[in-house]
Design an enzyme around this catalytic site. Structure first.
Site, PDB file in Angstrom:
ATOM      1  N   GLY A  11       0.819  -1.216   0.000  1.00 29.59           N
ATOM      2  CA  GLY A  11       0.000   0.000   0.000  1.00 29.59           C
ATOM      3  C   GLY A  11       0.847   1.257   0.000  1.00 29.59           C
ATOM      4  N   ASN A  12       1.976   1.218   0.702  1.00 34.16           N
ATOM      5  CA  ASN A  12       2.875   2.375   0.725  1.00 34.16           C
ATOM      6  C   ASN A  12       3.533   2.608  -0.623  1.00 34.16           C
ATOM      7  OD1 ASN A  12       2.884   3.516   3.479  1.00 34.16           O
ATOM      8  ND2 ASN A  12       3.518   1.464   4.071  1.00 34.16           N
ATOM      9  N   LYS A 129      -1.257  -2.756  15.921  1.00 33.73           N
ATOM     10  CA  LYS A 129      -1.148  -2.177  14.586  1.00 33.73           C
ATOM     11  C   LYS A 129      -1.672  -0.740  14.571  1.00 33.73           C
ATOM     12  CE  LYS A 129      -0.297  -3.210  10.155  1.00 33.73           C
ATOM     13  NZ  LYS A 129       0.954  -3.797   9.668  1.00 33.73           N
ATOM     14  N   LYS A 213      -0.987  -7.990   5.168  1.00 35.10           N
ATOM     15  CA  LYS A 213      -1.166  -8.269   3.745  1.00 35.10           C
ATOM     16  C   LYS A 213      -0.247  -9.380   3.256  1.00 35.10           C
ATOM     17  CE  LYS A 213       1.371  -6.068   1.205  1.00 35.10           C
ATOM     18  NZ  LYS A 213       2.749  -6.235   0.670  1.00 35.10           N
ATOM     19  N   LYS A 275       7.513 -10.019   5.597  1.00 37.14           N
ATOM     20  CA  LYS A 275       7.662 -10.466   4.207  1.00 37.14           C
ATOM     21  C   LYS A 275       8.445 -11.779   4.144  1.00 37.14           C
ATOM     22  CE  LYS A 275       7.411  -5.730   2.459  1.00 37.14           C
ATOM     23  NZ  LYS A 275       6.608  -5.319   3.615  1.00 37.14           N
TER      24      LYS A 275
END
Length: 312
Positions: A11-12, A129, A213, A275
């Protein structure tokens, strides 16, 4: 249909500059990324696309805060759904236009996706978060009292709302996603990690949380049997000793090497850690190959000329 890759867009990464955050600015960036994805499709890859939505959810909630007194607040799970649709629209349209330009007879579709989480997940007892904008202490205390928010002070910059980030358990629409892929559609799905839902008395019910995500993309890649999980981020390659004089970029590492680097603290939880963890989960559950690179390097990375490869 060719080999299948899940490509996760951050998103960033849709926001190149802090002073260019408008939807049309984001659309321009999406077009650049979609040109690279269309090239992969042209080269024979089939793809499912996921995306982050952290900044976009923050913007939406901030708009709701500014409209307080005029309009009701937006529940968090609805904000995730809204941004799934908006970002999905940008990706979908950009891909379709790029396909048209290249003479590719394919169609992109967006699936508003729900992801089941466990209502007893420990994350609900420990929200971590951060979302939304910074607040004064007085504003934060008001939200705690009136809305039941959990808030924390963020490095002296103000107070922020924090929400749970539970583990994704199951993608509700995975069978529909698989069917669409099998019929030749390019599918945009699991936006922002998916809309978090719990199962209650045989029904699905939205819950105020956000799902990582990358973890959700890993689950998707496993559930649909993808050959490759590609996570795009702000760097071309993963590095150990990041930011230090002995920083070293990595072209390729095994799952065991990645696990070792993770334990040694080279990949922080708030940055590269999720990730790496997402790809390790995918490799363990599905085999295949993992790849981390920047949006502009996706094609070169998929051809082995860039990026960091993580293999079994």
């Amino acid at each position: 249909m060719g080999r299948l890759a899940v490509i996760a867009i951050g998103g960033n990464s849709l926001i190149k500059e802090k002073n260019r955050i408008g939807l049309m600015d984001q659309l321009a960036t999406v077009k650049e990324t979609c040109a690279n994805i269309a090239e992969l499709v042209e080269k024979g890859w089939n793809v499912a696309i996921t995306h982050g939505n952290g900044p976009q959810v923050g913007f939406l909630i901030r708009r709701a805060e500014l409209a307080a007194g005029e309009l009701p607040p937006i529940p968090l799970e609805f904000a995730v759904a809204d941004t799934q649709g908006a970002i999905g629209y940008m990706i979908q349209q950009s891909l379709m236009n790029e396909f048209q330009r290249r003479g590719i007879k394919r169609q992109a579709v967006t699936v508003v996706t729900q992801v089941v989480v466990d209502k007893n997940d420990p994350a609900f007892q420990n929200p971590t978060k951060p979302i939304g904008s910074f607040m004064t202490k007085e504003e934060a205390e008001r939200h705690v009292k009136e809305d039941g928010w959990t808030v924390v002070e963020d490095a002296g910059r103000g107070w922020r709302r924090v929400v749970p980030s539970p583990e994704p358990q199951r993608i509700v629409e995975s069978e529909a996603i698989k069917d669409l892929i099998a019929k030749g559609y390019i599918v945009i799905c699991v936006g922002g990690g998916g809309i978090p839902v719990i199962e209650k008395d045989g029904n699905l019910e939205g819950i105020a949380a956000v799902i990582d995500k990358d973890y959700a993309s890993s689950l998707l890649a496993t559930e649909i049997g993808a050959d490759r999980l590609v996570i795009s981020t702000g760097v071309n390659k993963v590095a150990i000793n990041f930011g230090k004089p002995d920083q070293k970029e990595i072209d390729r590492m095994t799952a065991a090497e990645a696990e070792s680097y993770l334990k040694e603290g080279h990949f922080p939880p708030g940055n590269m850690g999720p990730k790496i963890t997402a790809i390790l989960r995918y490799l363990k559950n599905n085999g295949g190959e993992g790849l981390i690179t920047s949006p502009n390097e996706i094609v070169a990375a998929m051809e082995g000329r860039s990026g960091t490869w993580i293999v079994p």
